[in-house]
Design a protein around this motif. Structure first.
Motif, PDB file in Angstrom:
ATOM      1  N   GLY A 120       0.819  -1.211  -0.025  1.00  0.00           N
ATOM      2  CA  GLY A 120      -0.049   0.013   0.144  1.00  0.00           C
ATOM      3  C   GLY A 120       0.953   1.187  -0.008  1.00  0.00           C
ATOM      4  N   VAL A 121       1.897   1.292   0.877  1.00  0.00           N
ATOM      5  CA  VAL A 121       2.956   2.457   0.993  1.00  0.00           C
ATOM      6  C   VAL A 121       3.417   2.589  -0.474  1.00  0.00           C
ATOM      7  CG1 VAL A 121       4.961   3.398   1.913  1.00  0.00           C
ATOM      8  CG2 VAL A 121       3.293   2.194   3.321  1.00  0.00           C
ATOM      9  N   ALA A 122       3.927   1.448  -1.162  1.00  0.00           N
ATOM     10  CA  ALA A 122       4.620   1.497  -2.476  1.00  0.00           C
ATOM     11  C   ALA A 122       3.546   1.973  -3.476  1.00  0.00           C
ATOM     12  CB  ALA A 122       5.141   0.265  -2.979  1.00  0.00           C
ATOM     13  N   VAL A 123       2.575   1.629  -3.523  1.00  0.00           N
ATOM     14  CA  VAL A 123       1.411   2.307  -4.667  1.00  0.00           C
ATOM     15  C   VAL A 123       1.278   3.643  -4.261  1.00  0.00           C
ATOM     16  CG1 VAL A 123      -1.029   1.854  -5.330  1.00  0.00           C
ATOM     17  CG2 VAL A 123       0.475  -0.158  -4.947  1.00  0.00           C
ATOM     18  N   SER A 124       0.999   4.064  -3.064  1.00  0.00           N
ATOM     19  CA  SER A 124       0.700   5.528  -2.742  1.00  0.00           C
ATOM     20  C   SER A 124       1.979   6.344  -3.115  1.00  0.00           C
ATOM     21  CB  SER A 124       0.404   5.528  -1.228  1.00  0.00           C
ATOM     22  OG  SER A 124      -0.504   5.055  -1.023  1.00  0.00           O
ATOM     23  N   THR A 125       3.118   5.833  -2.549  1.00  0.00           N
ATOM     24  CA  THR A 125       4.311   6.556  -3.220  1.00  0.00           C
ATOM     25  C   THR A 125       4.513   6.838  -4.614  1.00  0.00           C
ATOM     26  OG1 THR A 125       5.602   5.565  -1.246  1.00  0.00           O
ATOM     27  CG2 THR A 125       6.855   6.698  -2.835  1.00  0.00           C
ATOM     28  N   LEU A 126       4.369   5.836  -5.310  1.00  0.00           N
ATOM     29  CA  LEU A 126       4.298   6.018  -6.766  1.00  0.00           C
ATOM     30  C   LEU A 126       3.385   6.853  -7.271  1.00  0.00           C
ATOM     31  CD1 LEU A 126       5.045   2.171  -7.996  1.00  0.00           C
ATOM     32  CD2 LEU A 126       6.360   4.045  -8.314  1.00  0.00           C
ATOM     33  N   GLY A 127       2.081   6.747  -6.789  1.00  0.00           N
ATOM     34  CA  GLY A 127       1.165   7.634  -7.174  1.00  0.00           C
ATOM     35  C   GLY A 127       1.356   9.132  -6.862  1.00  0.00           C
ATOM     36  N   ALA A 129       4.166  10.387  -6.745  1.00  0.00           N
ATOM     37  CA  ALA A 129       5.241  10.921  -7.747  1.00  0.00           C
ATOM     38  C   ALA A 129       4.713  10.910  -9.170  1.00  0.00           C
ATOM     39  CB  ALA A 129       6.518   9.772  -7.622  1.00  0.00           C
ATOM     40  N   GLY A 130       3.616  10.609  -9.435  1.00  0.00           N
ATOM     41  CA  GLY A 130       2.736  10.667 -10.852  1.00  0.00           C
ATOM     42  C   GLY A 130       2.833   9.481 -11.400  1.00  0.00           C
ATOM     43  N   ALA A 131       3.116   8.352 -10.793  1.00  0.00           N
ATOM     44  CA  ALA A 131       3.338   7.070 -11.514  1.00  0.00           C
ATOM     45  C   ALA A 131       2.009   6.113 -11.086  1.00  0.00           C
ATOM     46  CB  ALA A 131       4.465   6.459 -11.401  1.00  0.00           C
ATOM     47  N   GLY A 132       1.218   5.599 -12.082  1.00  0.00           N
ATOM     48  CA  GLY A 132       0.269   4.755 -11.702  1.00  0.00           C
ATOM     49  C   GLY A 132       0.776   3.337 -11.209  1.00  0.00           C
ATOM     50  N   ALA A 133       0.137   2.678 -10.388  1.00  0.00           N
ATOM     51  CA  ALA A 133       0.545   1.386  -9.915  1.00  0.00           C
ATOM     52  C   ALA A 133      -0.556   0.781  -9.369  1.00  0.00           C
ATOM     53  CB  ALA A 133       1.712   1.337  -9.061  1.00  0.00           C
ATOM     54  N   ALA A 134      -0.839  -0.648  -8.986  1.00  0.00           N
ATOM     55  CA  ALA A 134      -1.709  -1.339  -8.601  1.00  0.00           C
ATOM     56  C   ALA A 134      -1.061  -2.598  -7.812  1.00  0.00           C
ATOM     57  CB  ALA A 134      -2.951  -1.813  -9.404  1.00  0.00           C
ATOM     58  N   ALA A 135      -1.713  -3.026  -6.820  1.00  0.00           N
ATOM     59  CA  ALA A 135      -1.220  -4.070  -6.047  1.00  0.00           C
ATOM     60  C   ALA A 135      -2.684  -4.915  -5.691  1.00  0.00           C
ATOM     61  CB  ALA A 135      -0.797  -3.651  -4.503  1.00  0.00           C
ATOM     62  N   ILE A 136      -2.423  -6.439  -6.126  1.00  0.00           N
ATOM     63  CA  ILE A 136      -3.533  -7.370  -5.814  1.00  0.00           C
ATOM     64  C   ILE A 136      -2.921  -8.304  -4.933  1.00  0.00           C
ATOM     65  CG2 ILE A 136      -4.776  -8.924  -6.814  1.00  0.00           C
ATOM     66  CD1 ILE A 136      -4.541  -7.370  -9.464  1.00  0.00           C
ATOM     67  N   THR A 137      -3.601  -8.854  -4.097  1.00  0.00           N
ATOM     68  CA  THR A 137      -3.383 -10.006  -2.923  1.00  0.00           C
ATOM     69  C   THR A 137      -4.025 -10.976  -3.394  1.00  0.00           C
ATOM     70  OG1 THR A 137      -2.181  -8.590  -1.194  1.00  0.00           O
ATOM     71  CG2 THR A 137      -3.133 -10.875  -0.875  1.00  0.00           C
ATOM     72  N   TRP A 138      -3.689 -12.061  -3.944  1.00  0.00           N
ATOM     73  CA  TRP A 138      -4.627 -13.083  -4.748  1.00  0.00           C
ATOM     74  C   TRP A 138      -5.665 -13.610  -3.482  1.00  0.00           C
ATOM     75  CZ3 TRP A 138      -5.608 -18.358  -3.520  1.00  0.00           C
ATOM     76  CH2 TRP A 138      -4.660 -19.141  -2.776  1.00  0.00           C
ATOM     77  N   PHE A 139      -5.461 -14.219  -2.499  1.00  0.00           N
ATOM     78  CA  PHE A 139      -6.168 -14.816  -1.416  1.00  0.00           C
ATOM     79  C   PHE A 139      -7.251 -13.946  -1.006  1.00  0.00           C
ATOM     80  CE2 PHE A 139      -2.404 -13.907   0.996  1.00  0.00           C
ATOM     81  CZ  PHE A 139      -2.959 -12.994   1.781  1.00  0.00           C
ATOM     82  N   GLU A 140      -7.408 -12.568  -1.095  1.00  0.00           N
ATOM     83  CA  GLU A 140      -8.513 -11.807  -0.804  1.00  0.00           C
ATOM     84  C   GLU A 140      -9.469 -12.085  -1.650  1.00  0.00           C
ATOM     85  OE1 GLU A 140      -6.605  -7.754  -0.765  1.00  0.00           O
ATOM     86  OE2 GLU A 140      -5.461  -8.112   1.284  1.00  0.00           O
ATOM     87  N   HIS A 141      -9.362 -12.757  -2.730  1.00  0.00           N
ATOM     88  CA  HIS A 141     -10.436 -12.538  -4.005  1.00  0.00           C
ATOM     89  C   HIS A 141     -11.135 -13.940  -4.027  1.00  0.00           C
ATOM     90  CE1 HIS A 141      -9.574  -8.277  -4.977  1.00  0.00           C
ATOM     91  NE2 HIS A 141      -8.211  -8.962  -4.760  1.00  0.00           N
ATOM     92  N   VAL A 142     -10.785 -14.820  -3.112  1.00  0.00           N
ATOM     93  CA  VAL A 142     -11.261 -16.278  -3.313  1.00  0.00           C
ATOM     94  C   VAL A 142     -11.731 -16.731  -1.962  1.00  0.00           C
ATOM     95  CG1 VAL A 142      -9.752 -16.835  -5.182  1.00  0.00           C
ATOM     96  CG2 VAL A 142      -9.089 -17.337  -3.001  1.00  0.00           C
TER      97      VAL A 142
END
Length: 250
Positions: A120-127, A129-142
């Protein structure tokens, strides 16, 4: 499909398109998974789910995995190789920024619970700085599939429990030590450490304080058949998320 098998000119051409291709980076950990699963369980699962999902989602590329994660809570067990949260965030933000600068949208496909805050921190830091990013944790979706497939998803899943053991039986059966799977489940503790427990306080705990053998859940309930069902659901749902991210932010 595989980033590392493409040449630099080929990647330049792909990144110069009208839409940003997704660059999917599996993220795992090298950490203890009880007496019956190998220390590479998380990055092996992350890589497999990412590969299957990328194969089903147009406009995506699979990158090499980041095998090491944030695992200080497992360091009481030999073989756990942990990065600090700051190092992990720095690693991912630098990789993500490079990808963004080259015309790609980085997506971190995660299989380790301890990585989630840092992701979450990495995605927020990139955002920021103007860089898009996303994170998915697979087991949260099953979760619903786990509840329908495993005998006791509420208290049987966690770390090296029925869910991960089942998926590893399906993907890498020869790497599972069935004779080392102990009967029973996690010792009583608070907050509830199981994977699909309800909302609870966030408290840092060493895994040896939760469970002497480092296992949370009931791995004796695992099966390769359940693993196949769970893996198929993970691949399909992650592919759907990748497609939506691409349509919305690519």
């Amino acid at each position: 499909m595989r980033f590392e098998q493409m040449t630099s000119p080929e990647l330049q051409a792909v990144g110069a398109g009208a839409r940003r291709p997704l660059a999917v980076i599996p993220c795992g950990a090298v950490e203890q998974h009880g007496p019956h699963l190998g220390v590479g369980t998380d990055h092996l699962i992350a890589s497999a789910v990412a590969e299957a999902a990328v194969a089903r989602a147009e406009g995506t590329l699979l990158l090499p995995a980041v095998p090491y994660g944030v695992s200080p809570h497992h360091r009481a067990f030999t073989g756990t190789l942990s990065l600090s949260a700051a190092t992990f965030v720095s690693l991912l933000t630098e990789i993500g920024q490079n990808l963004w600068d080259d015309g790609f949208l980085p997506v971190f496909l995660n299989a380790h619970g301890g990585n989630r805050p840092a992701l979450g921190v990495a995605v927020s830091t990139l955002g920021a700085a103007g860089a898009g990013a996303a994170a998915i944790t697979w087991f949260e979706h099953v979760r619903d599939v786990a509840e329908a497939t495993l005998p006791d998803a509420a208290h049987g899943t966690g770390h090296a429990g029925a869910l991960e053991t089942s998926v590893m039986m399906h993907l890498h059966g020869a790497a599972v030590r069935p004779d080392k799977i102990k009967p029973g489940s996690t010792p009583e503790g608070w907050p509830d450490p199981h994977l699909y427990a309800g909302p609870s306080p966030t408290i840092w705990r060493s895994f040896d304080a939760i469970s002497p053998d480092g296992v949370i859940g009931t791995p004796s309930e695992a099966s390769a058949a359940a693993g196949a069902t769970l893996f198929e659901a993970a691949a399909t749902r992650v592919a759907g998320l990748l497609t939506q991210i691409s349509k919305t932010y690519g």
